[in-house]
Design an enzyme around this catalytic site. Sequence first.
Site, mmCIF file in Angstrom:
data_model
loop_
_atom_site.group_PDB
_atom_site.id
_atom_site.type_symbol
_atom_site.label_atom_id
_atom_site.label_comp_id
_atom_site.label_asym_id
_atom_site.label_seq_id
_atom_site.Cartn_x
_atom_site.Cartn_y
_atom_site.Cartn_z
ATOM 1 N N SER A 153 0.842 -1.203 0.000
ATOM 2 C CA SER A 153 0.000 0.000 0.000
ATOM 3 C C SER A 153 0.881 1.259 0.000
ATOM 4 O O SER A 153 1.632 1.486 -0.945
ATOM 5 C CB SER A 153 -0.954 -0.048 1.195
ATOM 6 O OG SER A 153 -1.985 0.900 1.055
ATOM 7 N N ASP A 230 -10.183 -5.671 -3.310
ATOM 8 C CA ASP A 230 -9.595 -4.624 -2.473
ATOM 9 C C ASP A 230 -10.472 -3.371 -2.570
ATOM 10 O O ASP A 230 -10.598 -2.788 -3.648
ATOM 11 C CB ASP A 230 -8.183 -4.334 -2.981
ATOM 12 C CG ASP A 230 -7.402 -3.356 -2.128
ATOM 13 O OD1 ASP A 230 -8.015 -2.502 -1.473
ATOM 14 O OD2 ASP A 230 -6.151 -3.447 -2.145
ATOM 15 N N HIS A 264 -7.284 -6.103 0.861
ATOM 16 C CA HIS A 264 -6.104 -5.268 1.083
ATOM 17 C C HIS A 264 -5.307 -5.709 2.317
ATOM 18 O O HIS A 264 -4.325 -5.060 2.674
ATOM 19 C CB HIS A 264 -6.561 -3.810 1.261
ATOM 20 C CG HIS A 264 -5.489 -2.771 1.077
ATOM 21 N ND1 HIS A 264 -4.964 -2.441 -0.152
ATOM 22 C CD2 HIS A 264 -4.849 -1.964 1.973
ATOM 23 C CE1 HIS A 264 -4.055 -1.485 -0.010
ATOM 24 N NE2 HIS A 264 -3.958 -1.185 1.274
#
Length: 294
Positions: A153, A230, A264
Amino acid sequence: MENTKPTEISSTKMFEGFNKRYKHHSPTLNCSMNFHIYFPPSTSPSQKFPVLYWLSGLTCTDENFIIKSGAQRVASTEGIALVVPDTSPRGLNVEGEADSYDFGVGAGFYLNATVEKWKNWRMYDYVVKELPKLLSDNFPQLDTSRASISGHSMGGHGALTIYLKNLDKYKSVSAFAPIVNPINCPWGQKAFTNYLGDDKSAWEEYDATCLISKFNDVAATILIDQGGDDKFLHENQLLPSKFDEACRNAKAPLLLRMQPGYDHSYYFIASFIDDHIRHHAQALNPSRVGNCRI
């Protein structure tokens, strides 16, 4: 004078190696920082391990990856040390530093802030300059000249931008659900406005989609895994298609794998981390690795 040498604060055996946590005073950030190293098992006193840096995402510390990813299993067999820094300065008590999850504490974005209020937020220099020297000076079992970088991320953003701007320092790069085009997503726009001001050209220096056209002499394939379920992908925070297009235009080698059904979280990371460790092992320990297993 503050102690800049690392002090060990915990040690836990895992897959015949050891997770060790350290603290030290960072002159770059002007605060105390923690980091983790996973040392794989050694076969001789003179053995030196290559290093894989892992950069974590928003709200994370140096602990999340070490506890949740399971990366140590393959790092142990491949003979790769894992180095996991924190995600921002801590304890500086700057007004507003903890007001939101996506800016300030736990959200350093791996850049060097230029706005005076956030002058201590220099995670780029900490990761690229201070930490490797600290490791080289204090851990003779680490070979910091053989290094690769990965992340998740916000940390995926950091890994990609740091790699592209320092192709001489890292053998390979990979990322999970990285923020690849931050100048065009809400997370990036908020962080960059506050850390870097309104000059958009300064923002582009920390955007992988912008950088790939400038620093495209990439030898090792860039590996990215992205979960199909996600929520941040669907909220247009990650924008992998923009980076894919930029890599095609620059003729930079990219393996972008869309993973259906994954989100995620660290469940996603743990599902594919073995592939990433082996991806880096090919670049870091080429004599030990056979055919590509990705």
